[in-house]
Design a protein around this motif. Sequence first.
Motif, PDB file in Angstrom:
ATOM      1  N   TRP A  39       4.556   2.774   3.647  1.00  0.00           N
ATOM      2  CA  TRP A  39       3.360   2.031   3.246  1.00  0.00           C
ATOM      3  C   TRP A  39       3.017   0.954   4.261  1.00  0.00           C
ATOM      4  O   TRP A  39       3.868   0.501   5.025  1.00  0.00           O
ATOM      5  CB  TRP A  39       3.574   1.370   1.881  1.00  0.00           C
ATOM      6  CG  TRP A  39       3.596   2.347   0.762  1.00  0.00           C
ATOM      7  CD1 TRP A  39       4.691   2.971   0.236  1.00  0.00           C
ATOM      8  CD2 TRP A  39       2.473   2.849   0.045  1.00  0.00           C
ATOM      9  NE1 TRP A  39       4.310   3.818  -0.761  1.00  0.00           N
ATOM     10  CE2 TRP A  39       2.961   3.763  -0.908  1.00  0.00           C
ATOM     11  CE3 TRP A  39       1.105   2.608   0.113  1.00  0.00           C
ATOM     12  CZ2 TRP A  39       2.108   4.435  -1.785  1.00  0.00           C
ATOM     13  CZ3 TRP A  39       0.259   3.271  -0.759  1.00  0.00           C
ATOM     14  CH2 TRP A  39       0.773   4.170  -1.698  1.00  0.00           C
ATOM     15  N   ASN A  40       1.766   0.529   4.258  1.00  0.00           N
ATOM     16  CA  ASN A  40       1.257  -0.609   5.015  1.00  0.00           C
ATOM     17  C   ASN A  40       1.481  -0.459   6.512  1.00  0.00           C
ATOM     18  O   ASN A  40       1.191   0.590   7.073  1.00  0.00           O
ATOM     19  CB  ASN A  40       1.837  -1.914   4.457  1.00  0.00           C
ATOM     20  CG  ASN A  40       1.500  -2.095   2.999  1.00  0.00           C
ATOM     21  OD1 ASN A  40       0.354  -1.924   2.604  1.00  0.00           O
ATOM     22  ND2 ASN A  40       2.492  -2.414   2.182  1.00  0.00           N
ATOM     23  N   LYS A  41       1.965  -1.497   7.186  1.00  0.00           N
ATOM     24  CA  LYS A  41       2.133  -1.480   8.641  1.00  0.00           C
ATOM     25  C   LYS A  41       3.142  -0.423   9.075  1.00  0.00           C
ATOM     26  O   LYS A  41       2.953   0.244  10.096  1.00  0.00           O
ATOM     27  CB  LYS A  41       2.558  -2.877   9.131  1.00  0.00           C
ATOM     28  CG  LYS A  41       2.600  -3.012  10.623  1.00  0.00           C
ATOM     29  CD  LYS A  41       1.213  -2.901  11.224  1.00  0.00           C
ATOM     30  CE  LYS A  41       1.253  -3.125  12.724  1.00  0.00           C
ATOM     31  NZ  LYS A  41      -0.024  -2.875  13.349  1.00  0.00           N
ATOM     32  N   LEU A  42       4.216  -0.243   8.309  1.00  0.00           N
ATOM     33  CA  LEU A  42       5.204   0.776   8.652  1.00  0.00           C
ATOM     34  C   LEU A  42       4.562   2.167   8.627  1.00  0.00           C
ATOM     35  O   LEU A  42       4.882   3.023   9.456  1.00  0.00           O
ATOM     36  CB  LEU A  42       6.410   0.711   7.709  1.00  0.00           C
ATOM     37  CG  LEU A  42       7.548   1.683   8.011  1.00  0.00           C
ATOM     38  CD1 LEU A  42       8.089   1.487   9.423  1.00  0.00           C
ATOM     39  CD2 LEU A  42       8.670   1.519   6.992  1.00  0.00           C
ATOM     40  N   ALA A  43       3.632   2.406   7.726  1.00  0.00           N
ATOM     41  CA  ALA A  43       2.918   3.684   7.667  1.00  0.00           C
ATOM     42  C   ALA A  43       2.138   3.913   8.958  1.00  0.00           C
ATOM     43  O   ALA A  43       2.169   5.006   9.533  1.00  0.00           O
ATOM     44  CB  ALA A  43       1.972   3.709   6.468  1.00  0.00           C
ATOM     45  N   GLU A  44       1.448   2.901   9.430  1.00  0.00           N
ATOM     46  CA  GLU A  44       0.670   3.023  10.659  1.00  0.00           C
ATOM     47  C   GLU A  44       1.582   3.245  11.862  1.00  0.00           C
ATOM     48  O   GLU A  44       1.284   4.068  12.734  1.00  0.00           O
ATOM     49  CB  GLU A  44      -0.214   1.790  10.849  1.00  0.00           C
ATOM     50  CG  GLU A  44      -1.301   1.704   9.792  1.00  0.00           C
ATOM     51  CD  GLU A  44      -2.122   0.434   9.853  1.00  0.00           C
ATOM     52  OE1 GLU A  44      -1.758  -0.495  10.608  1.00  0.00           O
ATOM     53  OE2 GLU A  44      -3.141   0.370   9.143  1.00  0.00           O
ATOM     54  N   ALA A  98      -2.604   1.520   3.837  1.00  0.00           N
ATOM     55  CA  ALA A  98      -2.147   2.680   4.604  1.00  0.00           C
ATOM     56  C   ALA A  98      -0.928   3.302   3.934  1.00  0.00           C
ATOM     57  O   ALA A  98      -0.025   2.604   3.471  1.00  0.00           O
ATOM     58  CB  ALA A  98      -1.787   2.261   6.021  1.00  0.00           C
ATOM     59  N   VAL A  99      -0.913   4.648   3.873  1.00  0.00           N
ATOM     60  CA  VAL A  99       0.238   5.381   3.349  1.00  0.00           C
ATOM     61  C   VAL A  99       0.453   6.592   4.263  1.00  0.00           C
ATOM     62  O   VAL A  99      -0.472   7.305   4.602  1.00  0.00           O
ATOM     63  CB  VAL A  99       0.065   5.805   1.870  1.00  0.00           C
ATOM     64  CG1 VAL A  99      -1.160   6.664   1.684  1.00  0.00           C
ATOM     65  CG2 VAL A  99       1.306   6.506   1.353  1.00  0.00           C
ATOM     66  N   CYS A 100       1.698   6.759   4.697  1.00  0.00           N
ATOM     67  CA  CYS A 100       2.043   7.845   5.610  1.00  0.00           C
ATOM     68  C   CYS A 100       3.141   8.693   4.963  1.00  0.00           C
ATOM     69  O   CYS A 100       4.117   8.150   4.431  1.00  0.00           O
ATOM     70  CB  CYS A 100       2.551   7.266   6.933  1.00  0.00           C
ATOM     71  SG  CYS A 100       2.973   8.512   8.160  1.00  0.00           S
ATOM     72  N   THR A 101       2.971  10.014   5.000  1.00  0.00           N
ATOM     73  CA  THR A 101       3.989  10.912   4.457  1.00  0.00           C
ATOM     74  C   THR A 101       4.430  11.880   5.550  1.00  0.00           C
ATOM     75  O   THR A 101       3.634  12.258   6.415  1.00  0.00           O
ATOM     76  CB  THR A 101       3.458  11.716   3.258  1.00  0.00           C
ATOM     77  OG1 THR A 101       2.314  12.464   3.669  1.00  0.00           O
ATOM     78  CG2 THR A 101       3.093  10.805   2.095  1.00  0.00           C
ATOM     79  N   PHE A 102       5.706  12.230   5.506  1.00  0.00           N
ATOM     80  CA  PHE A 102       6.236  13.238   6.416  1.00  0.00           C
ATOM     81  C   PHE A 102       7.501  13.822   5.819  1.00  0.00           C
ATOM     82  O   PHE A 102       8.077  13.272   4.879  1.00  0.00           O
ATOM     83  CB  PHE A 102       6.485  12.681   7.828  1.00  0.00           C
ATOM     84  CG  PHE A 102       7.386  11.475   7.908  1.00  0.00           C
ATOM     85  CD1 PHE A 102       8.752  11.621   8.127  1.00  0.00           C
ATOM     86  CD2 PHE A 102       6.864  10.199   7.798  1.00  0.00           C
ATOM     87  CE1 PHE A 102       9.572  10.508   8.226  1.00  0.00           C
ATOM     88  CE2 PHE A 102       7.680   9.076   7.899  1.00  0.00           C
ATOM     89  CZ  PHE A 102       9.042   9.234   8.115  1.00  0.00           C
TER      90      PHE A 102
END
Length: 165
Positions: free
Chosen positions: A59-64, A28-32
Amino acid sequence: MARSLNKATLIGNLTRDPELRYTPQGTAVCTFGLATNRQWTTESGEKKEDAEFHRIVAWNKLAEICSQLLVKGRKVYVEGRLQTRSWTGQDGGQRQTTEIVINDMIILDPKRDGMAPGETFDMPEEPAGETQTAPVEGEEPKEEKPKKKGKKSSKKEESEEEIPF
């Protein structure tokens, strides 16, 4: 060898809703975006204000967790490291971006969706030799997996056995 430090700490407001994607390997990868402001008064007494805009990557769990709990306008504290990436654009030109890869996030504004202000999500550091980068513009991300409910925790309640590695 001399020691060095690559650490960024920001408090600001999200400029857009987080975008969650998955790499082909399923990571998982989250961008903002995050805006930070500063205000000052000039010698002539004129009040000035300036904003900086930062690209944040989790990344990972922090992304979710970020994708589930953060929304545009939310005030957060983030901590991580600066990372600069280069790639060749679709037009053949060289592109470069600097982003902050976070390993900690604390929501600072009033309680929403069952999360209290100041609740924190500490994530373990990436294992040595496993550096991850955000997807390059123009890359096709893997289709999103269904979102899982993030586990809320507090630094005080967390034990070493609960830290995912």
